[in-house]
Motif scaffolding. Structure first.
Motif, short mmCIF file in Angstrom:
data_model
loop_
_atom_site.label_atom_id
_atom_site.label_comp_id
_atom_site.label_asym_id
_atom_site.label_seq_id
_atom_site.Cartn_x
_atom_site.Cartn_y
_atom_site.Cartn_z
N ARG A 49 0.83 -1.20 0.00
CA ARG A 49 0.00 0.00 0.00
C ARG A 49 0.87 1.25 0.00
NH1 ARG A 49 -1.23 3.19 3.90
NH2 ARG A 49 -0.69 1.70 5.52
N LEU A 50 1.90 1.26 0.82
CA LEU A 50 2.79 2.42 0.90
C LEU A 50 3.55 2.64 -0.41
CD1 LEU A 50 4.12 1.91 4.52
CD2 LEU A 50 2.58 3.73 3.72
N VAL A 51 3.96 1.56 -1.06
CA VAL A 51 4.63 1.66 -2.36
C VAL A 51 3.68 2.32 -3.35
CG1 VAL A 51 5.44 0.32 -4.35
CG2 VAL A 51 6.24 -0.25 -2.05
N ALA A 52 2.44 1.86 -3.38
CA ALA A 52 1.45 2.41 -4.32
C ALA A 52 1.24 3.90 -4.07
CB ALA A 52 0.14 1.64 -4.19
N GLU A 53 1.15 4.29 -2.81
CA GLU A 53 0.94 5.69 -2.48
C GLU A 53 2.17 6.53 -2.83
OE1 GLU A 53 -0.18 5.57 1.64
OE2 GLU A 53 -2.17 4.77 1.17
N ARG A 54 3.35 5.96 -2.67
CA ARG A 54 4.58 6.70 -2.97
C ARG A 54 4.79 6.85 -4.47
NH1 ARG A 54 10.14 5.51 0.16
NH2 ARG A 54 8.88 6.42 1.82
N LEU A 55 4.48 5.81 -5.23
CA LEU A 55 4.77 5.83 -6.67
C LEU A 55 3.65 6.41 -7.53
CD1 LEU A 55 6.61 2.42 -7.21
CD2 LEU A 55 7.60 4.71 -6.91
N ILE A 56 2.44 6.48 -6.98
CA ILE A 56 1.30 6.99 -7.76
C ILE A 56 0.60 8.07 -6.95
CG2 ILE A 56 -0.84 6.44 -8.97
CD1 ILE A 56 0.08 3.48 -8.98
N THR A 57 0.88 9.32 -7.27
CA THR A 57 0.17 10.41 -6.60
C THR A 57 -1.24 10.52 -7.16
OG1 THR A 57 0.82 12.10 -8.21
CG2 THR A 57 2.34 11.70 -6.35
N THR A 58 -2.08 11.21 -6.45
CA THR A 58 -3.45 11.42 -6.93
C THR A 58 -3.44 12.14 -8.27
OG1 THR A 58 -4.18 11.55 -4.63
CG2 THR A 58 -5.72 12.34 -6.31
N GLU A 59 -2.58 13.13 -8.40
CA GLU A 59 -2.49 13.89 -9.65
C GLU A 59 -2.04 13.00 -10.81
OE1 GLU A 59 -1.14 14.82 -6.70
OE2 GLU A 59 -2.63 16.36 -6.22
N GLN A 60 -1.09 12.13 -10.57
CA GLN A 60 -0.63 11.21 -11.61
C GLN A 60 -1.74 10.24 -12.01
OE1 GLN A 60 2.72 9.73 -9.42
NE2 GLN A 60 4.19 10.88 -10.65
N LEU A 61 -2.49 9.78 -11.04
CA LEU A 61 -3.60 8.87 -11.32
C LEU A 61 -4.67 9.58 -12.15
CD1 LEU A 61 -4.85 6.11 -11.00
CD2 LEU A 61 -5.70 6.82 -8.75
N ILE A 62 -4.96 10.82 -11.81
CA ILE A 62 -5.94 11.59 -12.59
C ILE A 62 -5.46 11.74 -14.03
CG2 ILE A 62 -6.90 13.92 -12.91
CD1 ILE A 62 -7.03 14.05 -9.78
N ASP A 63 -4.21 12.12 -14.22
CA ASP A 63 -3.67 12.27 -15.57
C ASP A 63 -3.78 10.96 -16.36
OD1 ASP A 63 -3.06 14.92 -15.17
OD2 ASP A 63 -0.93 14.56 -14.75
N GLU A 98 -9.48 11.74 -1.81
CA GLU A 98 -8.81 11.47 -3.08
C GLU A 98 -9.82 11.01 -4.12
OE1 GLU A 98 -4.35 10.02 -1.80
OE2 GLU A 98 -6.01 8.62 -1.54
N GLN A 99 -10.74 10.14 -3.71
CA GLN A 99 -11.77 9.66 -4.65
C GLN A 99 -12.63 10.81 -5.14
OE1 GLN A 99 -12.20 6.23 -5.76
NE2 GLN A 99 -13.17 7.53 -7.29
N ALA A 100 -12.98 11.73 -4.26
CA ALA A 100 -13.78 12.89 -4.66
C ALA A 100 -13.00 13.78 -5.62
CB ALA A 100 -14.20 13.68 -3.42
N GLN A 101 -11.70 13.94 -5.36
CA GLN A 101 -10.84 14.74 -6.25
C GLN A 101 -10.78 14.11 -7.64
OE1 GLN A 101 -6.86 15.22 -4.74
NE2 GLN A 101 -6.16 16.35 -6.55
N ILE A 102 -10.63 12.81 -7.69
CA ILE A 102 -10.58 12.09 -8.97
C ILE A 102 -11.91 12.19 -9.69
CG2 ILE A 102 -10.41 9.79 -10.01
CD1 ILE A 102 -8.29 9.20 -7.77
N ALA A 104 -14.22 14.46 -9.44
CA ALA A 104 -14.41 15.82 -9.94
C ALA A 104 -13.56 16.09 -11.18
CB ALA A 104 -14.09 16.83 -8.84
N ALA A 105 -12.31 15.63 -11.16
CA ALA A 105 -11.42 15.86 -12.29
C ALA A 105 -11.88 15.12 -13.54
CB ALA A 105 -10.00 15.44 -11.92
N ILE A 106 -12.34 13.90 -13.36
CA ILE A 106 -12.80 13.11 -14.51
C ILE A 106 -14.13 13.67 -15.03
CG2 ILE A 106 -13.51 10.80 -15.25
CD1 ILE A 106 -10.47 11.21 -14.58
N ARG A 107 -14.98 14.11 -14.13
CA ARG A 107 -16.27 14.69 -14.53
C ARG A 107 -16.04 15.96 -15.35
NH1 ARG A 107 -18.50 14.26 -9.89
NH2 ARG A 107 -17.68 16.21 -9.05
N ASP A 108 -15.01 16.74 -15.00
CA ASP A 108 -14.70 17.96 -15.72
C ASP A 108 -14.27 17.70 -17.15
OD1 ASP A 108 -15.31 19.41 -13.47
OD2 ASP A 108 -13.22 19.73 -12.88
N VAL A 109 -13.70 16.52 -17.41
CA VAL A 109 -13.22 16.17 -18.75
C VAL A 109 -14.37 15.67 -19.61
CG1 VAL A 109 -11.73 14.59 -20.04
CG2 VAL A 109 -10.90 15.65 -17.93
N ALA A 110 -15.29 14.97 -19.01
CA ALA A 110 -16.39 14.34 -19.76
C ALA A 110 -17.36 15.33 -20.35
CB ALA A 110 -17.15 13.37 -18.85
#
Length: 110
Positions: A49-63, A98-102, A104-110
């Protein structure tokens, strides 16, 4: 076994892909940082879990989600330079904020 550490040295299987090496180095480094060697099954889950959080930021996941018309674990892993398990752990460990941030970001693109 992809990698191993004794607390001072990290050994990595030379047959791993670049993404797998990246995840493995981070994984073994976290074991060293946490000082829990050898690790039991519960510690391995925490470190994944910590590896995933360190290597994948919320912003990177959104992109990465924005780049894929129909997101898949394999596609996200490829875009994020990690393995599938790391993407799965990151998605499983998203906080409500984080889920809410994602969302919102995905909804803005659609």
């Amino acid at each position: 076994m992809r990698g191993w550490t004794d607390g001072t040295v990290i050994l990595i299987d030379d047959r791993l892909t670049q993404a797998q090496r990246r995840v493995t180095v981070c994984h073994e480094t976290l074991h060293i940082e946490r000082g829990i060697i050898p690790a039991d099954a519960l510690e391995e889950c925490r470190v994944e879990r910590l590896v995933a959080e360190r290597l994948i930021t919320t912003e990177q996941l959104i992109d990465a989600l924005r780049w894929q018309r129909h997101p898949s674990i394999a596609g996200l892993a490829d875009l994020l330079w990690v393995d599938r398990v790391t993407v799965e752990r990151r998605l499983e460990s998203l906080t409500p904020a984080e889920q809410a941030q994602i969302d919102a970001a995905i909804r803005d693109v659609a």
